[in-house]
Design an enzyme around this catalytic site. Structure first.
Site, mmCIF file in Angstrom:
data_model
loop_
_atom_site.group_PDB
_atom_site.id
_atom_site.type_symbol
_atom_site.label_atom_id
_atom_site.label_comp_id
_atom_site.label_asym_id
_atom_site.label_seq_id
_atom_site.Cartn_x
_atom_site.Cartn_y
_atom_site.Cartn_z
ATOM 1 N N LYS A 111 0.849 -1.193 0.000
ATOM 2 C CA LYS A 111 0.000 0.000 0.000
ATOM 3 C C LYS A 111 0.872 1.225 0.000
ATOM 4 C CE LYS A 111 -4.083 1.905 0.743
ATOM 5 N NZ LYS A 111 -3.850 2.759 -0.436
ATOM 6 N N LYS A 135 4.936 2.125 8.543
ATOM 7 C CA LYS A 135 3.756 2.897 8.972
ATOM 8 C C LYS A 135 2.534 1.986 9.117
ATOM 9 C CE LYS A 135 3.538 6.679 6.760
ATOM 10 N NZ LYS A 135 3.338 7.640 5.668
ATOM 11 N N LYS A 147 5.361 2.434 -2.766
ATOM 12 C CA LYS A 147 5.200 3.835 -3.163
ATOM 13 C C LYS A 147 5.441 3.934 -4.652
ATOM 14 C CE LYS A 147 4.311 7.804 -1.088
ATOM 15 N NZ LYS A 147 3.531 8.013 0.140
ATOM 16 N N THR A 231 -5.309 12.372 7.199
ATOM 17 C CA THR A 231 -3.892 12.479 7.556
ATOM 18 C C THR A 231 -3.659 13.660 8.503
ATOM 19 O OG1 THR A 231 -3.328 11.507 5.426
ATOM 20 C CG2 THR A 231 -1.545 12.538 6.646
ATOM 21 N N ASN A 262 -2.813 19.164 1.262
ATOM 22 C CA ASN A 262 -3.771 18.332 1.999
ATOM 23 C C ASN A 262 -3.359 18.204 3.472
ATOM 24 O OD1 ASN A 262 -4.303 15.408 3.082
ATOM 25 N ND2 ASN A 262 -6.006 15.880 1.741
ATOM 26 N N SER A 391 -7.558 4.956 4.590
ATOM 27 C CA SER A 391 -7.473 4.264 3.296
ATOM 28 C C SER A 391 -7.832 2.790 3.476
ATOM 29 C CB SER A 391 -6.058 4.361 2.720
ATOM 30 O OG SER A 391 -5.912 5.528 1.967
HETATM 31 P P1 NAD Z 1 0.131 18.238 -1.366
HETATM 32 O O1 NAD Z 1 0.611 18.183 -2.755
HETATM 33 O O2 NAD Z 1 -1.324 18.332 -1.111
HETATM 34 O O3 NAD Z 1 0.827 19.476 -0.600
HETATM 35 C C1 NAD Z 1 2.208 19.661 -0.537
HETATM 36 C C2 NAD Z 1 2.419 21.038 0.047
HETATM 37 O O4 NAD Z 1 3.804 21.243 0.297
HETATM 38 C C3 NAD Z 1 1.965 22.180 -0.865
HETATM 39 O O5 NAD Z 1 1.316 23.171 -0.104
HETATM 40 C C4 NAD Z 1 3.285 22.707 -1.421
HETATM 41 O O6 NAD Z 1 3.202 24.047 -1.826
HETATM 42 C C5 NAD Z 1 4.151 22.531 -0.191
HETATM 43 N N1 NAD Z 1 5.572 22.612 -0.466
HETATM 44 C C6 NAD Z 1 6.298 21.994 -1.432
HETATM 45 N N2 NAD Z 1 7.583 22.370 -1.341
HETATM 46 C C7 NAD Z 1 7.669 23.229 -0.295
HETATM 47 C C8 NAD Z 1 8.713 23.950 0.310
HETATM 48 N N3 NAD Z 1 9.957 23.872 -0.168
HETATM 49 N N4 NAD Z 1 8.434 24.737 1.373
HETATM 50 C C9 NAD Z 1 7.185 24.849 1.866
HETATM 51 N N5 NAD Z 1 6.147 24.171 1.335
HETATM 52 C C10 NAD Z 1 6.388 23.388 0.278
HETATM 53 O O7 NAD Z 1 0.769 16.970 -0.631
HETATM 54 P P2 NAD Z 1 0.290 16.295 0.711
HETATM 55 O O8 NAD Z 1 -0.584 15.168 0.364
HETATM 56 O O9 NAD Z 1 -0.162 17.352 1.651
HETATM 57 O O10 NAD Z 1 1.668 15.644 1.207
HETATM 58 C C11 NAD Z 1 2.601 16.389 1.986
HETATM 59 C C12 NAD Z 1 3.513 15.408 2.695
HETATM 60 O O11 NAD Z 1 2.732 14.520 3.510
HETATM 61 C C13 NAD Z 1 4.333 14.485 1.797
HETATM 62 O O12 NAD Z 1 5.564 14.200 2.419
HETATM 63 C C14 NAD Z 1 3.500 13.216 1.741
HETATM 64 O O13 NAD Z 1 4.258 12.074 1.415
HETATM 65 C C15 NAD Z 1 3.012 13.174 3.167
HETATM 66 N N6 NAD Z 1 1.829 12.352 3.395
HETATM 67 C C16 NAD Z 1 0.663 12.596 2.732
HETATM 68 C C17 NAD Z 1 -0.457 11.838 3.019
HETATM 69 C C18 NAD Z 1 -1.790 12.104 2.383
HETATM 70 O O14 NAD Z 1 -2.782 11.447 2.777
HETATM 71 N N7 NAD Z 1 -1.905 13.027 1.463
HETATM 72 C C19 NAD Z 1 -0.374 10.784 3.937
HETATM 73 C C20 NAD Z 1 0.828 10.568 4.612
HETATM 74 C C21 NAD Z 1 1.918 11.366 4.328
#
Ligand code: NAD
Length: 457
Positions: A111, A135, A147, A231, A262, A391
């Protein structure tokens, strides 16, 4: 047509560890365990897979995990790389690199999300896949870890180009994905929209409507209530559990949140709902500070009308992006990308508590410095597990055809997160180590037990 290369290789180098002086933090945990400390190299390696292995090695040593099983646990079981030729809107052809790494299927089907970003490469996807395996073990859900990612700049692509790229990737991975094999989800720059395209393409290829092949789908295609917020909501729950253990008062705390997608926006929203004053927020277009507290609902609404970005937000003062992490706050939530807190800036971090919404935001070198300062870090593989937990609920609902209310989903997810936190906390206390190494010990123990009982050739 896509070119596919499948290999079963890993080139992870085990970093050397050297003993350092122990140092108790205010929890009575050994802030630096001798096995956890390494001298800081002049310039630390920020290869996320190597950094992950370095921490994993420390956990394996501390729990005295036998080397045979550890070799299996730490090695990705499958690395798939594909070339995806896509017809662009102007008629030209562009070839994109796509990856899917299956780290482990010891505890169940693999996953993990799919990321679209210019920095995606094999090392990053391998690290992200391993983190997913650990995780899921910590969240106590019956999944292995995987991934995927495509090296692309989605912000410069049209919706049509992104749809063709997503469909080509799905076709190339159609023998990898499967409801009982490998189940993708959204990650950075992907969302329910991409998941809907994957369901459609996969269903066409396999000849039957198969919504359970991905999670994070829109509700009308079999998505789960509560998944979009899961999340960030879980990150806040993990922070509140830590705050209670540390006997801090959330209503007197200030927080900064890096990343406003997100995870970041929903984390900030739930901090605010729980009385924590969010004074700093940022995304890749800008960073903002307001000592009186930022109105997070207003910032979310602003983003929604501003192509999803904070640029130009007027509810706070614009600051330098690097200053966000160093603000004078009690709580810091990095929710953007890997390697944001490194040996270079860790010394300037003022927060006492860090809760990792992003995967891999803290480098191994930064861990050493922060541990020495007594900063408590709630690691990614625990703190952001709320997303994969819901999920899993989505997948269960797809399989049974029975759907739960948002209230039921949130209640279950909160309960699972609190249990996961307690499990990791107890291991960390028992081993007198950090929450990160405690989390790896808990996860390694579970995956290793499954591997041993399943046996090998
Ligand atoms: P997303 O694309 O919705 O948002 C990413 C955010 O990070 C955006 O606001 C972007 O502008 C910002 N960003 C990128 N580079 C940046 C920088 N240099 N400085 C400041 N902000 C910056 O992605 P997401 O789903 O929110 O994922 C964010 C993190 O959380 C990732 O590491 C992802 O692997 C992790 N994650 C996400 C989920 C999920 O359910 N979406 C679950 C577990 C972990």
């Amino acid at each position: 047509m896509a070119l596919t290369k499948i290999s079963k290789k890993t080139k992870a180098k085990n970093a050397t560890t050297a003993p350092a002086k122990g140092n108790e933090n205010h929890l009575g945990m050994n802030a630096i365990h001798p096995l956890e400390a390494t001298p800081h190299a002049a310039k630390e390696s920020l290869n996320p897979f190597e950094a992950m292995i370095r921490r994993l090695d420390q956990a394996a040593k501390l729990m005295k995990l036998d080397n045979d099983v550890y070799q299996i646990v730490k090695t990705p079981s499958k690395v798939v790389e594909v070339s995806l030729p896509i017809k662009m809107d102007d008629g030209s052809i562009k070839v994109y690199e796509g990856y899917r790494v299956i780290h482990s299927t010891a505890l169940g089907p693999s996953k993990g999300g799919i990321r679209y970003h210019p920095q995606v490469d094999e090392h990053e996807v391998k690290a992200l896949a391993a983190w997913m395996a650990f995780k899921c073990a910590i969240a106590d859900i019956p999944y292995g870890g995987a991934k995927g990612g495509i090296t692309c700049d989605p912000k410069s692509m049209s919706v049509g180009e992104l749809e063709r790229l997503t469909r080509a990737y799905t076709a190339a991975m159609s023998d990898i994905f499967g409801v009982d094999k490998d189940i993708p989800a959204p990650d950075v720059n992907t969302s329910g929209r991409e998941m809907a395209w994957i369901v459609d393409e996969y269903s066409k290829i396999t000849g039957g409507f198969t919504p359970g092949v991905v999670t994070g789908k829109p509700l009308h295609l079999g998505g789960s209530q509560g998944r979009v917020e899961a999340t960030g909501r879980g990150v806040c729950t993990a922070a509140l559990e830590a705050i209670a253990k540390l006997k801090m008062n959330p209503k007197k705390m200030k927080a900064a949140v890096q990343g406003f997608g997100n995870v970041g926006s929903i984390t900030a929203k739930h901090f605010e709902l729980n009385g924590i004053k969010v004074v700093g927020i940022s995304d890749h277009t800008g960073a903002f500070y307001n000592p009186k507290g930022i109105n997070i609902q207003e910032a979310i609404q602003y983003c929604a009308k501003n192509k999803g970005v904070l640029k130009g937000f007027k509810g706070a003062t614009s600051i330098k992006p690097e200053a966000l992490l160093e603000l004078d706050v009690d709580l810091l939530a990095p929710c953007a990308l890997e390697n944001q807190i490194t040996a270079e800036n860790a010394g300037r971090i003022k927060a006492k508590l860090i809760v990792e919404g992003a995967n891999g935001p803290t480098s191994a070198g930064a861990d050493d410095i922060l541990n020495k300062k007594g900063v408590i870090i709630i690691p990614d593989i625990l703190a952001n597990g709320g997303g994969v937990t819901v999920s899993y609920f989505e997948w269960v609902q797809n399989r049974t055809g029975y759907y739960y209310s948002e209230e039921e989903i949130n209640k279950r997810a909160d309960r699972w997160m609190k249990q996961a936190f307690t499990n990791v906390w107890n291991v960390a206390q028992k081993q007198k180590t950090s929450m990160r190494i405690g989390a790896y010990i808990f996860a390694l123990g579970k995956v290793a037990t499954a591997i041993r009982s399943r046996g090998s050739y």
